[in-house]
Design a protein around this motif. Structure first.
Motif, PDB file in Angstrom:
ATOM      1  N   MET A  46      68.526  67.668 -11.619  1.00 38.01           N
ATOM      2  CA  MET A  46      69.081  66.355 -11.321  1.00 38.01           C
ATOM      3  C   MET A  46      69.224  66.185  -9.812  1.00 38.01           C
ATOM      4  O   MET A  46      69.697  67.069  -9.120  1.00 38.01           O
ATOM      5  N   GLN A  47      68.822  65.037  -9.312  1.00 39.50           N
ATOM      6  CA  GLN A  47      68.908  64.765  -7.890  1.00 39.50           C
ATOM      7  C   GLN A  47      70.316  64.324  -7.525  1.00 39.50           C
ATOM      8  O   GLN A  47      70.952  63.576  -8.250  1.00 39.50           O
ATOM      9  N   VAL A  48      70.787  64.793  -6.389  1.00 37.22           N
ATOM     10  CA  VAL A  48      72.122  64.462  -5.911  1.00 37.22           C
ATOM     11  C   VAL A  48      71.995  63.853  -4.527  1.00 37.22           C
ATOM     12  O   VAL A  48      71.280  64.376  -3.674  1.00 37.22           O
ATOM     13  N   VAL A  49      72.687  62.758  -4.315  1.00 39.17           N
ATOM     14  CA  VAL A  49      72.679  62.094  -3.016  1.00 39.17           C
ATOM     15  C   VAL A  49      74.051  62.267  -2.389  1.00 39.17           C
ATOM     16  O   VAL A  49      75.063  61.940  -2.988  1.00 39.17           O
ATOM     17  N   THR A  50      74.080  62.800  -1.167  1.00 40.44           N
ATOM     18  CA  THR A  50      75.331  62.979  -0.450  1.00 40.44           C
ATOM     19  C   THR A  50      75.343  62.032   0.739  1.00 40.44           C
ATOM     20  O   THR A  50      74.425  62.042   1.562  1.00 40.44           O
ATOM     21  N   VAL A  51      76.383  61.214   0.826  1.00 40.35           N
ATOM     22  CA  VAL A  51      76.501  60.250   1.912  1.00 40.35           C
ATOM     23  C   VAL A  51      77.589  60.739   2.853  1.00 40.35           C
ATOM     24  O   VAL A  51      78.731  60.922   2.443  1.00 40.35           O
ATOM     25  N   THR A  52      77.231  60.947   4.105  1.00 38.45           N
ATOM     26  CA  THR A  52      78.219  61.367   5.104  1.00 38.45           C
ATOM     27  C   THR A  52      78.322  60.262   6.139  1.00 38.45           C
ATOM     28  O   THR A  52      77.321  59.801   6.696  1.00 38.45           O
ATOM     29  N   ALA A  53      79.530  59.821   6.393  1.00 37.59           N
ATOM     30  CA  ALA A  53      79.743  58.749   7.358  1.00 37.59           C
ATOM     31  C   ALA A  53      81.141  58.874   7.938  1.00 37.59           C
ATOM     32  O   ALA A  53      82.036  59.466   7.326  1.00 37.59           O
ATOM     33  N   LYS A  54      81.315  58.319   9.111  1.00 34.30           N
ATOM     34  CA  LYS A  54      82.611  58.332   9.769  1.00 34.30           C
ATOM     35  C   LYS A  54      83.467  57.222   9.163  1.00 34.30           C
ATOM     36  O   LYS A  54      83.007  56.099   8.965  1.00 34.30           O
ATOM     37  N   ARG A  55      84.724  57.534   8.888  1.00 26.13           N
ATOM     38  CA  ARG A  55      85.631  56.519   8.349  1.00 26.13           C
ATOM     39  C   ARG A  55      86.083  55.572   9.449  1.00 26.13           C
ATOM     40  O   ARG A  55      86.180  55.941  10.611  1.00 26.13           O
ATOM     41  N   LEU A  56      86.373  54.352   9.053  1.00 30.30           N
ATOM     42  CA  LEU A  56      86.848  53.349  10.010  1.00 30.30           C
ATOM     43  C   LEU A  56      88.313  53.597  10.336  1.00 30.30           C
ATOM     44  O   LEU A  56      89.104  53.973   9.467  1.00 30.30           O
ATOM     45  N   THR A  57      88.680  53.354  11.557  1.00 34.72           N
ATOM     46  CA  THR A  57      90.081  53.434  11.938  1.00 34.72           C
ATOM     47  C   THR A  57      90.767  52.127  11.509  1.00 34.72           C
ATOM     48  O   THR A  57      90.110  51.151  11.114  1.00 34.72           O
ATOM     49  N   ALA A  58      92.100  52.097  11.614  1.00 36.63           N
ATOM     50  CA  ALA A  58      92.847  50.911  11.233  1.00 36.63           C
ATOM     51  C   ALA A  58      92.464  49.722  12.109  1.00 36.63           C
ATOM     52  O   ALA A  58      92.374  48.582  11.637  1.00 36.63           O
ATOM     53  N   ALA A  59      92.191  49.969  13.367  1.00 30.94           N
ATOM     54  CA  ALA A  59      91.811  48.884  14.270  1.00 30.94           C
ATOM     55  C   ALA A  59      90.449  48.328  13.906  1.00 30.94           C
ATOM     56  O   ALA A  59      90.215  47.109  13.958  1.00 30.94           O
TER      57      ALA A  59
END
Length: 64
Positions: A46-59
């Motif tokens: 089974m193929q797995v997709v991993t998404v890595t991204a920086k979270r947004l700050t409150a501002a």
């Protein structure tokens, strides 16, 4: 054509049609769907997709 005058007849006709289709489909046996062996997927393949991204700050969220 005044539909309000014939609403009782329309309702009775709808009930009769619904009842007839209920009895007509009740006698039909349920079909079993078999999945071909080629369509089955093993857990190791089974193929797995991993998404890595920086979270947004409150501002940054407030700016949106």
């Amino acid at each position: 054509m005044n539909i309000a005058k014939n609403m009782e007849a329309i309702f009775i006709a709808a009930v009769v049609i619904a009842g007839a289709t209920t009895y007509a489909t009740a006698a039909v046996p349920a079909t079993r769907i078999s999945v071909p062996a080629a369509a089955k997927v093993e857990a190791s393949k089974m193929q797995v997709v991993t998404v890595t991204a920086k979270r947004l700050t409150a501002a940054e969220k407030a700016a949106l």
